[in-house]
Design a protein around this motif. Structure first.
Motif, PDB file in Angstrom:
ATOM      1  N   LEU A 426      -0.047 -18.266 -41.492  1.00  0.00           N
ATOM      2  CA  LEU A 426      -0.700 -17.411 -40.465  1.00  0.00           C
ATOM      3  C   LEU A 426      -1.124 -18.297 -39.383  1.00  0.00           C
ATOM      4  CD1 LEU A 426      -2.452 -15.102 -42.728  1.00  0.00           C
ATOM      5  CD2 LEU A 426      -0.477 -14.645 -41.628  1.00  0.00           C
ATOM      6  N   ARG A 429      -0.545 -17.338 -35.718  1.00  0.00           N
ATOM      7  CA  ARG A 429      -0.838 -15.895 -35.431  1.00  0.00           C
ATOM      8  C   ARG A 429      -2.231 -15.912 -34.734  1.00  0.00           C
ATOM      9  NH1 ARG A 429       0.967 -12.294 -39.104  1.00  0.00           N
ATOM     10  NH2 ARG A 429      -0.251 -10.623 -38.016  1.00  0.00           N
ATOM     11  N   LEU A 434      -4.839  -9.971 -37.258  1.00  0.00           N
ATOM     12  CA  LEU A 434      -4.739 -10.202 -38.481  1.00  0.00           C
ATOM     13  C   LEU A 434      -5.458  -8.833 -39.255  1.00  0.00           C
ATOM     14  CD1 LEU A 434      -5.671 -13.814 -38.695  1.00  0.00           C
ATOM     15  CD2 LEU A 434      -3.404 -12.805 -38.608  1.00  0.00           C
ATOM     16  N   GLN A 438      -7.677 -11.035 -43.828  1.00  0.00           N
ATOM     17  CA  GLN A 438      -7.157 -12.419 -43.137  1.00  0.00           C
ATOM     18  C   GLN A 438      -8.203 -12.936 -42.130  1.00  0.00           C
ATOM     19  OE1 GLN A 438      -3.346 -10.942 -41.954  1.00  0.00           O
ATOM     20  NE2 GLN A 438      -2.460 -11.508 -43.802  1.00  0.00           N
TER      21      GLN A 438
END
Length: 569
Positions: A426, A429, A434, A438
């Motif tokens: 991730l 990202r 998220l 996360q």
């Protein structure tokens, strides 16, 4: 009589590959108190937004089927008309507070509808929501629980037939959570309102709700009476929903042959008293003794702090606070909303200066620190993890504090943190996009990037479902090998019991207790004074025997054998 009637409802958000709601047909009876449960992303909030016309009138997308609320088709009647039939209190309820004083806000919706008796309606709504006497207060004088009740009063003032609340107790201490549900119960039973809650706390569902609706992958699996629903332990857990602890404990006993399968699983403590029998020689799990010999790494000496007030005298949060934080402490700060938990943390990290008194960090007065120096010793992870994200990827967010300080091998350190917190896939990202779990893991990685000796966490499990909370608790256990001293401000009593070795109880700006979990949770005077709601399994144990101190289901089961568990008393 049905107050909600839905036929073949299917809905997709704009640009989505798959529908969020799939061919739903369901009815909700007038006067019900319904809990909607399901894991994150199953469509609970989307479903509720179709009931007051926000979907599809305000939030566009592909909508088919029909939704009727109080006899009105939600596609043919505008949101303003539907709001008078279906009231809604959102999870981010603070955004519903729009006026400076309590009565002004409670009556504002009625004023918008040009109701001549708007103030009278506002006063009645405040009375129903337990806020009588607060009419002239400014909204910033309210506690978190009172603010939530004010948002509810704003919806109640329009006298809708249905009230929907999304996670009504997610950010509240146990005392205010009990109060919210007490108000909802009265609105349901005395005033005949149909109550719909999206809720993860199944012990509150067991105590207050009449029916439970399970959602999974955009579909409604079933709607059942609460007792029957909560006994479907395996099915609920497959959806990351955890039934009450007393129910899980009895279910495990049945699976292990310790309880007859003919016995109905208890869903409340009162039910549990009829089926649980303590072993006479049961041994309690001893709490870890306090660390009284460790080096003092932070110290409050005669600290007082006040906030300026628009009306009246300044609001004093702490008055002559004295407190030592020792190296290696794993501290839980607990207390009601407004007790001073966040204020204490902000003073420690240097975001707030005390009005008088001194705070020391490693024997050095923090007044002499520059902000960048504080980061070497202490770091704070905020309650809203999105406040930790300033770059366009979490990889960049984690490395930022190291790069601006020209720390060598910052890239290597960033990779290590991404791996430790299971964020490698991730890393590119945006943190704000998220999932809840996360985001929490990413914010923790940012918080320990500079290897602080002390880590402060403000409500790390707030607004998370039970499964994600358990994931965060596992992550917190991992921190024991990373940072020496951790302080958590939290209302999550299960987190307190399973993680902390020292509990500091705050009430009205004072430390009213400082001890381990046995000291705190076996002290009924402190529980009553602060409004603590111990984990249900702890209360279940104490209901059987005052000496029975159990903090987890495993602790509880160790107090039993197979004798006497095959019949009810």
């Amino acid at each position: 009589m049905n107050v909600i009637e839905i036929e073949r409802l299917t809905y997709s958000y704009p640009g989505a590959d798959y529908p969020t709601l799939k061919n739903i047909t369901v009815q909700i009876e007038k006067g019900d108190f319904l809990a909607i449960v399901g894991n994150n992303g199953c469509g609970k909030s989307t479903f509720c937004k179709t009931l007051n016309g926000l979907i599809p009138q305000f939030i566009s997308g592909d909508f088919s089927g029909s939704v009727k609320a109080c006899g009105l088709d939600t596609k043919e009647n505008d949101v303003g008309v539907l709001a008078q039939k279906v009231g809604y209190v959102y999870q981010d309820f603070e955004n519903q507070i729009v006026r400076p004083t309590v009565l002004d806000d409670a009556s504002y919706a009625c004023l918008n509808y040009a109701m001549a008796d708007y103030k009278e309606r506002g006063m009645q709504a405040l009375k129903k929501c337990g806020l009588t006497g607060k009419e002239n207060d400014y909204i910033w004088q309210l506690s978190g629980g009172q603010t939530h009740l004010l948002a509810l009063a704003g919806a109640v003032s329009l006298e809708p037939e249905v009230l929907i609340l999304d996670e009504p107790i997610a950010q509240l201490d146990p005392m205010h959570a009990d109060r919210i549900y007490g108000v909802l119960k009265e609105l349901n039973e005395k005033y005949g309102k149909t109550i719909i809650v999206i809720e993860h706390h199944t012990e509150y569902i067991a105590d207050f709700c009449k029916h439970v609706m399970l959602m999974k992958d955009g579909e409604i699996q079933w709607t059942l009476p609460t007792d029957e629903a909560l006994r479907r332990v395996d099915e609920l857990q497959e959806c990351n929903i955890f039934p009450p602890q007393v129910t899980i404990a009895a279910h495990r006993m049945q699976k292990n042959g310790m309880m007859s399968s003919d016995i109905k699983l208890p869903t409340t403590i009162e039910d549990g008293k009829k089926v649980f029998f303590k072993k006479s020689d049961a041994e309690n799990i001893a709490a870890k003794p306090l660390n009284t010999d460790g080096q003092t790494v932070a110290k409050f000496e005669h600290v007082s702090v006040s906030y300026r007030s628009v009306k009246g005298e300044p609001h004093t949060v702490f008055d002559d606070l004295n407190l030592d934080i020792r190296k290696g402490d794993k501290i839980a700060l607990i207390g009601s909303n407004g007790a001073g938990k966040s204020t204490l943390m902000k003073m420690l990290v240097g975001l707030l200066k005390p009005t008088s008194g001194d705070i020391y960090m490693n024997s050095k007065n923090v007044r002499t620190f520059k902000p960048e120096e504080m980061a070497k010793y202490i770091s704070m992870v905020y309650q809203n993890p999105e406040d930790m994200f300033i770059k366009d990827s979490i990889g960049a967010d984690i490395s930022y504090s190291m790069q601006v300080r020209n720390i060598e091998e910052s890239e290597k350190r960033t990779q290590e943190l991404l791996e430790r917190f299971r964020l490698t896939e991730l890393k590119d990202r945006d943190g704000r996009l998220l999932s809840g779990g996360q985001m929490r893991r990413a914010s923790l990685a940012i918080g320990i990037a500079l290897n602080p000796g002390i880590l402060l966490l403000d409500e790390p499990t707030a607004n998370l479902d039970i499964a994600t909370r358990k994931e965060i608790m596992r992550t917190l256990d991992d921190l024991k090998s990373v940072t020496e001293t951790v302080i958590i401000a939290t209302h999550d009593m299960q987190l307190v019991c399973e993680w902390a070795d020292r509990i500091i109880v705050l009430c009205e700006g004072q430390v009213v207790y400082d001890g381990n979990r046995d000291d705190v949770f076996s002290n009924q005077a402190i529980i009553d004074k602060v409004g603590i709601r111990p984990p249900e399994i702890f209360s279940m144990g104490r209901a059987i025997s005052p000496e029975m101190l159990c903090y987890t289901i495993d602790d509880f089961l160790r107090c039993f054998d197979g004798e006497g568990l095959t019949k009810c008393v």
